[in-house]
Design a protein around this motif. Structure first.
Motif, PDB file in Angstrom:
ATOM      1  N   LEU A 177       8.361  27.124 -58.692  1.00  0.00           N
ATOM      2  CA  LEU A 177       8.728  26.493 -59.957  1.00  0.00           C
ATOM      3  C   LEU A 177       9.451  27.423 -60.914  1.00  0.00           C
ATOM      4  CD1 LEU A 177       5.408  24.532 -60.604  1.00  0.00           C
ATOM      5  CD2 LEU A 177       7.614  23.545 -59.956  1.00  0.00           C
ATOM      6  N   SER A 178       9.363  28.722 -60.716  1.00  0.00           N
ATOM      7  CA  SER A 178       9.946  29.659 -61.672  1.00  0.00           C
ATOM      8  C   SER A 178      11.464  29.562 -61.658  1.00  0.00           C
ATOM      9  CB  SER A 178       9.513  31.091 -61.349  1.00  0.00           C
ATOM     10  OG  SER A 178      10.035  31.494 -60.102  1.00  0.00           O
ATOM     11  N   GLU A 179      12.085  29.989 -62.775  1.00  0.00           N
ATOM     12  CA  GLU A 179      13.541  29.965 -62.862  1.00  0.00           C
ATOM     13  C   GLU A 179      14.064  31.323 -63.302  1.00  0.00           C
ATOM     14  OE1 GLU A 179      14.928  27.120 -65.688  1.00  0.00           O
ATOM     15  OE2 GLU A 179      13.463  27.649 -67.204  1.00  0.00           O
ATOM     16  N   ALA A 180      15.209  31.690 -62.755  1.00  0.00           N
ATOM     17  CA  ALA A 180      15.847  32.946 -63.116  1.00  0.00           C
ATOM     18  C   ALA A 180      16.540  32.811 -64.462  1.00  0.00           C
ATOM     19  CB  ALA A 180      16.852  33.341 -62.039  1.00  0.00           C
ATOM     20  N   THR A 181      16.785  33.915 -65.124  1.00  0.00           N
ATOM     21  CA  THR A 181      17.424  33.897 -66.435  1.00  0.00           C
ATOM     22  C   THR A 181      18.634  34.820 -66.433  1.00  0.00           C
ATOM     23  OG1 THR A 181      16.081  35.707 -67.298  1.00  0.00           O
ATOM     24  CG2 THR A 181      15.209  33.473 -67.557  1.00  0.00           C
ATOM     25  N   PHE A 182      19.692  34.356 -67.070  1.00  0.00           N
ATOM     26  CA  PHE A 182      20.896  35.155 -67.227  1.00  0.00           C
ATOM     27  C   PHE A 182      21.422  34.952 -68.645  1.00  0.00           C
ATOM     28  CE2 PHE A 182      20.679  33.935 -62.747  1.00  0.00           C
ATOM     29  CZ  PHE A 182      20.766  35.172 -62.122  1.00  0.00           C
ATOM     30  N   PRO A 183      22.004  35.981 -69.240  1.00  0.00           N
ATOM     31  CA  PRO A 183      22.581  35.812 -70.574  1.00  0.00           C
ATOM     32  C   PRO A 183      23.793  34.879 -70.539  1.00  0.00           C
ATOM     33  CG  PRO A 183      22.218  38.135 -70.065  1.00  0.00           C
ATOM     34  CD  PRO A 183      22.074  37.376 -68.777  1.00  0.00           C
ATOM     35  N   TYR A 184      23.873  33.981 -71.511  1.00  0.00           N
ATOM     36  CA  TYR A 184      25.037  33.112 -71.663  1.00  0.00           C
ATOM     37  C   TYR A 184      24.998  32.521 -73.067  1.00  0.00           C
ATOM     38  CZ  TYR A 184      21.891  29.163 -70.635  1.00  0.00           C
ATOM     39  OH  TYR A 184      20.872  28.242 -70.662  1.00  0.00           O
ATOM     40  N   TYR A 185      25.727  31.441 -73.314  1.00  0.00           N
ATOM     41  CA  TYR A 185      25.877  30.848 -74.645  1.00  0.00           C
ATOM     42  C   TYR A 185      25.258  29.445 -74.639  1.00  0.00           C
ATOM     43  CZ  TYR A 185      29.494  34.465 -75.048  1.00  0.00           C
ATOM     44  OH  TYR A 185      30.170  35.656 -75.054  1.00  0.00           O
ATOM     45  N   TYR A 186      24.421  29.171 -75.622  1.00  0.00           N
ATOM     46  CA  TYR A 186      23.800  27.846 -75.650  1.00  0.00           C
ATOM     47  C   TYR A 186      23.235  27.539 -77.037  1.00  0.00           C
ATOM     48  CZ  TYR A 186      19.496  30.636 -74.842  1.00  0.00           C
ATOM     49  OH  TYR A 186      18.483  31.571 -74.918  1.00  0.00           O
ATOM     50  N   ARG A 187      22.961  26.264 -77.249  1.00  0.00           N
ATOM     51  CA  ARG A 187      22.186  25.821 -78.417  1.00  0.00           C
ATOM     52  C   ARG A 187      21.266  24.692 -77.986  1.00  0.00           C
ATOM     53  NH1 ARG A 187      24.219  23.208 -84.094  1.00  0.00           N
ATOM     54  NH2 ARG A 187      24.526  21.407 -82.732  1.00  0.00           N
ATOM     55  N   GLU A 188      20.055  24.717 -78.524  1.00  0.00           N
ATOM     56  CA  GLU A 188      19.044  23.712 -78.194  1.00  0.00           C
ATOM     57  C   GLU A 188      18.495  23.111 -79.475  1.00  0.00           C
ATOM     58  OE1 GLU A 188      15.733  22.818 -74.875  1.00  0.00           O
ATOM     59  OE2 GLU A 188      17.160  24.472 -74.781  1.00  0.00           O
ATOM     60  N   LYS A 189      18.317  21.784 -79.463  1.00  0.00           N
ATOM     61  CA  LYS A 189      17.711  21.062 -80.576  1.00  0.00           C
ATOM     62  C   LYS A 189      16.543  20.256 -80.019  1.00  0.00           C
ATOM     63  CE  LYS A 189      20.241  19.446 -83.892  1.00  0.00           C
ATOM     64  NZ  LYS A 189      19.988  20.497 -84.897  1.00  0.00           N
ATOM     65  N   SER A 190      15.439  20.205 -80.755  1.00  0.00           N
ATOM     66  CA  SER A 190      14.231  19.595 -80.207  1.00  0.00           C
ATOM     67  C   SER A 190      13.523  18.729 -81.245  1.00  0.00           C
ATOM     68  CB  SER A 190      13.267  20.680 -79.722  1.00  0.00           C
ATOM     69  OG  SER A 190      12.804  21.474 -80.815  1.00  0.00           O
ATOM     70  N   THR A 191      12.646  17.863 -80.741  1.00  0.00           N
ATOM     71  CA  THR A 191      11.788  17.057 -81.601  1.00  0.00           C
ATOM     72  C   THR A 191      10.666  16.468 -80.728  1.00  0.00           C
ATOM     73  OG1 THR A 191      11.771  15.329 -83.310  1.00  0.00           O
ATOM     74  CG2 THR A 191      13.084  14.889 -81.333  1.00  0.00           C
ATOM     75  N   PHE A 192       9.698  15.813 -81.366  1.00  0.00           N
ATOM     76  CA  PHE A 192       8.539  15.266 -80.652  1.00  0.00           C
ATOM     77  C   PHE A 192       8.538  13.746 -80.753  1.00  0.00           C
ATOM     78  CE2 PHE A 192       7.475  19.623 -81.410  1.00  0.00           C
ATOM     79  CZ  PHE A 192       6.711  20.002 -80.323  1.00  0.00           C
ATOM     80  N   MET A 193       8.246  13.083 -79.625  1.00  0.00           N
ATOM     81  CA  MET A 193       8.350  11.627 -79.519  1.00  0.00           C
ATOM     82  C   MET A 193       7.102  11.031 -78.887  1.00  0.00           C
ATOM     83  SD  MET A 193      12.148  11.170 -77.876  1.00  0.00           S
ATOM     84  CE  MET A 193      13.638  11.561 -78.811  1.00  0.00           C
ATOM     85  N   ASN A 194       6.951   9.714 -79.085  1.00  0.00           N
ATOM     86  CA  ASN A 194       5.941   8.929 -78.378  1.00  0.00           C
ATOM     87  C   ASN A 194       6.619   7.891 -77.484  1.00  0.00           C
ATOM     88  OD1 ASN A 194       3.315   9.925 -79.138  1.00  0.00           O
ATOM     89  ND2 ASN A 194       3.801   9.240 -81.215  1.00  0.00           N
ATOM     90  N   THR A 195       5.984   7.592 -76.373  1.00  0.00           N
ATOM     91  CA  THR A 195       6.559   6.681 -75.385  1.00  0.00           C
ATOM     92  C   THR A 195       6.820   5.297 -75.963  1.00  0.00           C
ATOM     93  OG1 THR A 195       5.355   7.871 -73.661  1.00  0.00           O
ATOM     94  CG2 THR A 195       6.225   5.717 -73.074  1.00  0.00           C
ATOM     95  N   SER A 196       5.965   4.862 -76.865  1.00  0.00           N
ATOM     96  CA  SER A 196       6.097   3.506 -77.403  1.00  0.00           C
ATOM     97  C   SER A 196       7.438   3.269 -78.086  1.00  0.00           C
ATOM     98  CB  SER A 196       4.953   3.221 -78.387  1.00  0.00           C
ATOM     99  OG  SER A 196       4.987   4.146 -79.461  1.00  0.00           O
ATOM    100  N   THR A 197       8.082   4.342 -78.563  1.00  0.00           N
ATOM    101  CA  THR A 197       9.377   4.189 -79.239  1.00  0.00           C
ATOM    102  C   THR A 197      10.550   4.241 -78.269  1.00  0.00           C
ATOM    103  OG1 THR A 197       9.657   6.560 -79.647  1.00  0.00           O
ATOM    104  CG2 THR A 197       8.396   5.301 -81.271  1.00  0.00           C
ATOM    105  N   LEU A 198      10.291   4.599 -77.014  1.00  0.00           N
ATOM    106  CA  LEU A 198      11.368   4.756 -76.036  1.00  0.00           C
ATOM    107  C   LEU A 198      11.581   3.428 -75.307  1.00  0.00           C
ATOM    108  CD1 LEU A 198      10.301   8.293 -74.871  1.00  0.00           C
ATOM    109  CD2 LEU A 198      12.504   7.725 -75.926  1.00  0.00           C
TER     110      LEU A 198
END
Length: 510
Positions: free
Chosen positions: A352-373
């Motif tokens: 399951l592990s993943e390798a890491t390499f330097p690069y360029y990115y942006r991540e945006k996050s939030t928390f949800m409930n299934t009932s709204t999906l």
């Protein structure tokens, strides 16, 4: 290499770019990368005072560990961040070997008026573990310090990265809630919460924290333990706010066998995603997964699939038959299935592990409930993703399954306020600066802002994950900490009233 290749998550898609990322010439692109559209919260922090060589010599004499200067051949390897948008060249790097070294760095920084940053792994999404002053590198302070067999707790050093934690726990036949990225620092992981496939069974990583040793702004070392407001603040209050953590004492659990799986679909994606989100809610707490919707790079011929895909990666503390039953007809409909049943726990983590390499990115996050999906909401998200301006690297949006033991605590029991949700949702945009023009990157980031706004509006999602720091958030205090922010400010005022530990989204004293 594990029994099968890991899912194409943000970092694992970079295997083909690894050599380029390490060897490329970076400074020319770094400047524009800090000024991108929809990223107004980034602080550039020019060094206002550069200590003379004699001052650096003073620091070197005060340390038992090494002081690495720019003429060292390994200097670039020590300070290079995982997110190349925020690369900064420090004046020097203190590779601390003890709490005394940490205290010496803080005293020197105050005396010379030199800005500093603390790093345990270098994976801060917003570059807050970078500086043009003194970089306090905790990585030499690594490993398991103590094992209490009676209580099942272990004490790890503050500079330990995930891979070293895994090796030590494997020898003990124990586990914790942990991530998949082996180069992440345990300090950053734990202080911001810490998500992983075990969290529905044991709680998030910081829920397992019983004690932590810190060097405070005045140079003293203290221990925060159960019942202390300072420990409460370290259980999700984020790194770099209250002091420099030199150790963590964690509750561990005996390992068992697990079934690991990766499934992917390329047809009827709206229906597949909707059904996955709703069906997997029936899973017992021993089931953990991440659902990914992958958007390929603009040169789709470089990839096996030219179109979007939906995939699920995860583990279950029960057998393959029960996993298949949980997925139902989705199991048979999958284009690809990779499964290893009843693996020894730590062998499964190699898969399951993943390798890491330097690069360029942006991540945006939030928390949800299934009932709204709802079906309409899922369709709207998929339609928006199909219109994403594509860069030279694949991007994705993801659903990390929370719930279970994560929600056993109330929002105020620890600083990690995000309780009562089913999914941690995130959107990632990835690019490679030498190949993607500024205009395309800005267009992709503007699309991401709109996509994120759509997700918030359609699902009434709340908050943002503090371990995915996002400089573009307008109200990060509320998003990261909710009603816990007032208490966090009180703790900050008590231990760091002059805000020696400070960064763009750092907690402010009262």
């Amino acid at each position: 290499m594990g029994a099968f290749e890991t899912a194409t998550a943000r970092r694992s898609i970079l295997k083909g770019f690894g050599a380029l990322a390490v060897g490329a010439s970076l400074p020319a692109k770094a400047a524009w990368g800090q000024k991108l559209l929809a990223n107004p919260g980034v602080e550039l922090h020019p060094q206002v005072h550069c200590p003379p060589p004699s001052a650096w010599s003073d620091l070197a004499r005060a340390l038992k560990g090494a002081l690495v200067m720019p003429d060292d051949p390994f200097f670039g390897d020590y300070y290079r961040p995982n997110n190349l948008r925020f690369i900064k060249r420090p004046g020097g790097i203190a590779r601390c070997s003890s709490a005394d070294d940490v205290a010496a760095c803080l005293n020197w920084a105050k005396t010379t008026n030199t800005p500093f940053a603390v790093r345990s792994g270098g994976h801060n999404y917003a570059g807050y573990s970078n500086t043009e002053g003194l970089l306090i590198d905790m990585s030499p302070m690594a490993g398991i310090l103590e094992v209490d067999e009676k209580s099942g707790t272990v004490k790890i050093a503050g500079g330990t990265i995930n891979s070293l934690v895994y090796k030590a726990l494997e020898r003990l036949g124990r586990t914790i809630t942990h991530g998949r990225c082996d180069g992440v620092g345990a300090a950053g992981f734990l202080l911001g919460g810490g998500i992983g496939f075990n969290m529905r069974l044991y709680g998030i990583g910081s829920d397992l924290l019983h004690k932590t040793d810190l060097v405070l702004a005045d140079g003293t070392t203290i221990t925060a333990s159960d019942g202390d407001d300072l420990l409460w603040a370290c259980q999700g209050g984020g790194g770099g706010n209250f002091g420099i953590n030199t150790s963590f004492t964690l509750q561990t659990f005996k390992v068992s066998t697990v079934t690991v799986f990766e499934l992917s679909w390329s047809k009827d994606l709206d229906t597949v995603l909707y059904n996955l989100l709703h069906r997997l809610q029936e899973a017992p707490n021993g089931f953990g997964c991440k659902i990914s919707v992958s958007v390929p790079a603009r040169d789709a011929n470089c990839f096996a699939n030219a179109g979007m895909t939906v995939s699920v990666l995860g583990q279950a503390h029960f057998g393959q038959a029960a996993v298949e039953k949980l997925f139902g007809d989705l199991w048979q409909a999958a284009d690809k299935k990779k499964v290893e049943a009843d693996m020894a726990y730590w062998s499964a983590q190699d898969v399951l592990s993943e390798a890491t390499f330097p690069y360029y990115y942006r991540e945006k996050s939030t928390f949800m409930n299934t009932s709204t999906l709802t079906k309409d909401t899922v369709a709207a998200l998929m339609d928006s993703a199909r219109g994403m301006p594509r860069t030279s690297m694949g991007s994705a949006f993801k659903f990390f399954q929370v719930g279970g033991a994560v929600n056993n605590k109330k929002p105020g029991q620890t600083a990690f306020v995000h309780r009562g949700y089913d999914w941690l949702f995130s959107s990632e945009v990835n690019w490679w600066a030498p190949k993607d023009p500024d205009s395309l990157v800005n267009e992709a980031l503007a699309w991401q802002e709109g996509f994120y706004a759509l997700a918030l509006a359609r699902t009434k999602a709340v908050g943002a994950y503090q371990n995915f720091p996002d400089p573009s958030l307008k109200d990060w205090q509320q998003d990261y900490y909710g009603d816990n922010y007032a208490k966090l400010r009180a703790v900050k005022t008590k231990v760091d009233p002059k805000s020696l530990f400070s960064y763009a989204q750092g907690i402010k004293p009262v």
